[in-house]
Design a protein around this motif. Sequence first.
Motif: not given
Length: 165
Positions: A19-22, A143-147, A149-152, A155-164
């Motif tokens: 997920s972090l790579k994505t 830390h994954v979730a905080t990364a 949130a920072i990107l979101r 304005g970076v278009p990351v979403g729940k599917r990227d996290y999961l």
Amino acid sequence: MSISIYRLTVPMFQRGLASLKTYLDKAEAFAREKKVDPAILVAARLAPDMLPLSGQYQRASDSAKFTLARLTGTDAPKFEDNEKTFDELRERLAKTEAYLATFSAQALEGVEGRQITLPGNSGIVLPGDEYVTIFALPNFYFHVATAHAILRNQGVPVGKRDYLG
């Protein structure tokens, strides 16, 4: 039915690192499209007293590698925590993934009862299974979730599917 410590750690950490790579791919594309200096994203944080994006990547990496080292009574590789670019963060993730790949299910057999002292000065000692479930995994995913949130927030278009994943 019980679940092995291996299945609770190595594949879970690998999934979070994926997920972090994505996120890095999406952040890099966003920076290119919006003409944002990538260094701004790498240094972005949610609050002044929180670690920046780079720090979230460093702590997620550390959490994964130190968890396995503590469980097996071995030494984890040491990284400098000096990443300032997307490519340097990718390199850190790759080194962490390579380290995780050195662990087999057999290497983690029987660590459920191993006494693990939590990092810091708390003096708290937990059996391996509790260490994984109530400290290591929540810390890693914080830390994954905080990364995310920072990107979101930037304005970076990351979403729940990227996290999961």
